[in-house]
Write a protein that holds these residues in place. Structure first.
Motif, mmCIF file in Angstrom:
data_model
loop_
_atom_site.group_PDB
_atom_site.id
_atom_site.type_symbol
_atom_site.label_atom_id
_atom_site.label_comp_id
_atom_site.label_asym_id
_atom_site.label_seq_id
_atom_site.Cartn_x
_atom_site.Cartn_y
_atom_site.Cartn_z
ATOM 1 N N GLY A 197 45.453 31.085 35.777
ATOM 2 C CA GLY A 197 46.545 31.705 35.036
ATOM 3 C C GLY A 197 46.828 33.072 35.619
ATOM 4 O O GLY A 197 45.908 33.885 35.770
ATOM 5 N N TYR A 198 48.090 33.354 35.925
ATOM 6 C CA TYR A 198 48.378 34.578 36.668
ATOM 7 C C TYR A 198 49.635 35.275 36.150
ATOM 8 O O TYR A 198 50.696 34.661 36.041
ATOM 9 C CB TYR A 198 48.555 34.279 38.162
ATOM 10 C CG TYR A 198 48.550 35.536 38.992
ATOM 11 C CD1 TYR A 198 47.354 36.150 39.321
ATOM 12 C CD2 TYR A 198 49.739 36.137 39.381
ATOM 13 C CE1 TYR A 198 47.333 37.331 40.044
ATOM 14 C CE2 TYR A 198 49.736 37.315 40.103
ATOM 15 C CZ TYR A 198 48.522 37.914 40.429
ATOM 16 O OH TYR A 198 48.508 39.092 41.133
ATOM 17 N N ASP A 199 49.491 36.598 35.864
ATOM 18 C CA ASP A 199 50.644 37.408 35.437
ATOM 19 C C ASP A 199 50.734 38.734 36.191
ATOM 20 O O ASP A 199 51.507 39.603 35.827
ATOM 21 C CB ASP A 199 50.584 37.669 33.931
ATOM 22 C CG ASP A 199 49.419 38.574 33.539
ATOM 23 O OD1 ASP A 199 48.572 38.887 34.405
ATOM 24 O OD2 ASP A 199 49.352 38.964 32.361
ATOM 25 N N ASP A 200 49.904 38.901 37.218
ATOM 26 C CA ASP A 200 49.879 40.092 38.076
ATOM 27 C C ASP A 200 49.292 41.317 37.393
ATOM 28 O O ASP A 200 49.409 42.432 37.905
ATOM 29 C CB ASP A 200 51.278 40.424 38.628
ATOM 30 C CG ASP A 200 51.197 41.276 39.904
ATOM 31 O OD1 ASP A 200 50.243 41.085 40.677
ATOM 32 O OD2 ASP A 200 52.077 42.142 40.099
ATOM 33 N N ARG B 129 44.464 39.507 38.226
ATOM 34 C CA ARG B 129 44.092 39.686 39.626
ATOM 35 C C ARG B 129 42.592 39.453 39.810
ATOM 36 O O ARG B 129 42.164 38.913 40.842
ATOM 37 C CB ARG B 129 44.499 41.079 40.105
ATOM 38 C CG ARG B 129 46.015 41.238 40.241
ATOM 39 C CD ARG B 129 46.380 42.468 41.041
ATOM 40 N NE ARG B 129 46.095 43.704 40.329
ATOM 41 C CZ ARG B 129 46.948 44.317 39.521
ATOM 42 N NH1 ARG B 129 48.158 43.794 39.316
ATOM 43 N NH2 ARG B 129 46.628 45.452 38.926
ATOM 44 N N ALA B 130 41.789 39.871 38.826
ATOM 45 C CA ALA B 130 40.354 39.602 38.907
ATOM 46 C C ALA B 130 40.092 38.101 38.842
ATOM 47 O O ALA B 130 39.230 37.573 39.564
ATOM 48 C CB ALA B 130 39.622 40.323 37.772
ATOM 49 N N LEU C 249 42.171 35.756 39.803
ATOM 50 C CA LEU C 249 42.626 35.185 41.073
ATOM 51 C C LEU C 249 41.584 35.389 42.172
ATOM 52 O O LEU C 249 41.357 34.491 42.996
ATOM 53 C CB LEU C 249 43.957 35.812 41.481
ATOM 54 C CG LEU C 249 44.488 35.412 42.865
ATOM 55 C CD1 LEU C 249 44.634 33.898 42.975
ATOM 56 C CD2 LEU C 249 45.818 36.112 43.145
ATOM 57 N N GLU C 250 40.953 36.549 42.188
ATOM 58 C CA GLU C 250 39.930 36.813 43.201
ATOM 59 C C GLU C 250 38.801 35.786 43.111
ATOM 60 O O GLU C 250 38.330 35.258 44.126
ATOM 61 C CB GLU C 250 39.380 38.227 43.033
ATOM 62 C CG GLU C 250 38.353 38.621 44.078
ATOM 63 C CD GLU C 250 37.862 40.051 43.914
ATOM 64 O OE1 GLU C 250 36.884 40.418 44.596
ATOM 65 O OE2 GLU C 250 38.447 40.803 43.106
ATOM 66 N N VAL C 251 38.367 35.494 41.871
ATOM 67 C CA VAL C 251 37.307 34.507 41.677
ATOM 68 C C VAL C 251 37.801 33.113 42.043
ATOM 69 O O VAL C 251 37.104 32.336 42.712
ATOM 70 C CB VAL C 251 36.803 34.546 40.221
ATOM 71 C CG1 VAL C 251 35.867 33.379 39.945
ATOM 72 C CG2 VAL C 251 36.101 35.867 39.933
ATOM 73 N N ALA C 252 39.022 32.783 41.604
ATOM 74 C CA ALA C 252 39.567 31.453 41.886
ATOM 75 C C ALA C 252 39.739 31.225 43.382
ATOM 76 O O ALA C 252 39.447 30.140 43.901
ATOM 77 C CB ALA C 252 40.903 31.280 41.162
ATOM 78 N N VAL D 203 40.749 31.833 34.052
ATOM 79 C CA VAL D 203 41.572 32.787 33.311
ATOM 80 C C VAL D 203 40.829 34.112 33.207
ATOM 81 O O VAL D 203 39.602 34.174 33.312
ATOM 82 C CB VAL D 203 41.936 32.279 31.892
ATOM 83 C CG1 VAL D 203 42.829 31.059 31.962
ATOM 84 C CG2 VAL D 203 40.673 31.975 31.085
ATOM 85 N N GLY D 204 41.572 35.177 32.968
ATOM 86 C CA GLY D 204 40.974 36.489 32.767
ATOM 87 C C GLY D 204 40.740 36.775 31.302
ATOM 88 O O GLY D 204 41.196 36.049 30.413
ATOM 89 N N SER D 205 39.999 37.844 31.028
ATOM 90 C CA SER D 205 39.800 38.307 29.666
ATOM 91 C C SER D 205 41.041 39.066 29.200
ATOM 92 O O SER D 205 41.941 39.354 29.984
ATOM 93 C CB SER D 205 38.591 39.233 29.580
ATOM 94 O OG SER D 205 37.435 38.591 30.032
ATOM 95 N N ARG D 206 41.065 39.405 27.942
ATOM 96 C CA ARG D 206 42.196 40.162 27.417
ATOM 97 C C ARG D 206 42.197 41.568 28.002
ATOM 98 O O ARG D 206 41.199 42.037 28.528
ATOM 99 C CB ARG D 206 42.156 40.211 25.892
ATOM 100 C CG ARG D 206 41.100 41.141 25.312
ATOM 101 C CD ARG D 206 40.925 40.949 23.819
ATOM 102 N NE ARG D 206 42.201 40.967 23.112
ATOM 103 C CZ ARG D 206 42.337 40.572 21.844
ATOM 104 N NH1 ARG D 206 41.281 40.117 21.177
ATOM 105 N NH2 ARG D 206 43.489 40.628 21.247
#
Length: 299
Positions: free
Chosen positions: A148-151, A156-157, A159-162, A246-249
């Motif tokens: 899940g990506y919203d910039d 971004r964190a 995406l780095e892991v993915a 997904v990232g955290s809030r």
């Protein structure tokens, strides 16, 4: 992707699912942790009681390791809060990930966390991966990974892991941006909710954010732009993925996981394993704005 995974086991099928997922993620090191609840009420907390409980927990985790022929360390920890014990085990052993199985009463092939799993996810010191019920029967290294990506910094964190996972496992990587008219919009925007110009502006903004992620994701990554309710869209997409990241809030303790509405619903509704990444050290504090379309990914 992972140097050291803590795998939570409980003697039920959820523990086997967690072990199968940990194996599929191919960490350099694995530690099985059986965190069992201790009743703090006397007179049950005698030396004999504590010793018997510890011995039984030790047997449970060691039996599972031997049965599955794992090259893994084992530890059994008694605590009033099993979730706290798992978190502490991850911190003390400097693990970079925790793997959990779903509650044994969950729907088949769906995530459903019990109280311990939910508590581990909230305030976890590192990434947490949750396996759907029955995952052990179909476990395999992920070949399709979506993020899940919203910039935002949390996305971004994630995406780095993915991307690291996709590179290491040879998996296809898909970035997903889910957009919609903000529910807490200003009155003018609410009035114009069906206006084509407003929708175009929102859609173009989402596309720009997605393009920014694709620019750093590598030439093989692809992007998906969808309009709708984020948790619903991502849960549907999980039907055709092997891992959803997904990232955290966007607020809460630095380098800790703080579940928001989307990530909380995903770990109950996704069809594939879900990896929740803690917010980065450099993320800005403060609660996200109500109009922030990125809430679908970072929360």
């Amino acid at each position: 992707m992972f140097d050291h995974l803590i795998v939570g086991i409980d003697g039920r099928d959820g523990g086997r699912d967690a072990v199968a997922l940990a194996r599929a993620l191919a960490p350099k090191r694995m530690t099985l942790v059986h965190a069992y609840a201790l009743d703090a009420a006397p007179p049950f907390m005698t030396t004999d009681f504590l010793g018997a409980a510890q011995a039984e927990a030790d047997r449970t985790v060691e039996t599972l390791r031997d049965e599955l022929d794992l090259d893994a360390d084992t530890v059994a920890i008694g605590d009033r809060s099993p979730a706290r014990a798992i978190q502490q085990a991850a911190t003390e052993r400097e693990a970079d990930g925790i793997v959990l199985g779903s509650a044994h009463h969950g729907a088949l092939s769906r995530l459903l966390l019990g109280d311990v799993g939910r508590a581990v996810l909230n305030d976890a010191p590192c990434a947490v991966v949750v396996a759907p019920r029955g995952y052990a029967e179909q476990a395999a290294p992920p070949r399709r990974i979506a993020v899940g990506y919203d910039d935002g910094p949390e996305a971004r964190a994630a995406l780095e892991v993915a991307r690291a996972a996709a590179d290491e496992l040879g998996a296809a990587l898909t970035l997903v941006n889910v957009w919609d008219v903000p529910q807490a919009a200003v009155p003018e925007a609410m009035y114009l909710a069906g206006d084509e110009e407003l929708l175009r502006v929102l859609r173009d903004g989402a596309q720009e954010r997605l393009d920014a992620g694709l620019a750093t994701a590598g030439p093989q990554a692809k992007g998906v732009l969808e309009r709708g309710e984020p948790a619903h869209v991502l849960a549907e997409l999980s039907e055709h993925q092997d891992l959803l990241v997904v990232g955290s809030r966007g607020w809460g303790p630095v380098r800790r996981i703080m579940l928001g509405s989307t990530s909380d619903r995903l770990v109950h509704r996704a069809a594939c394993p879900v990896l929740v990444v803690p917010r980065p050290d450099d993320a800005e504090g403060g609660a996200p704005a109500a109009s922030d379309a990125g809430d679908q990914v970072a929360t």
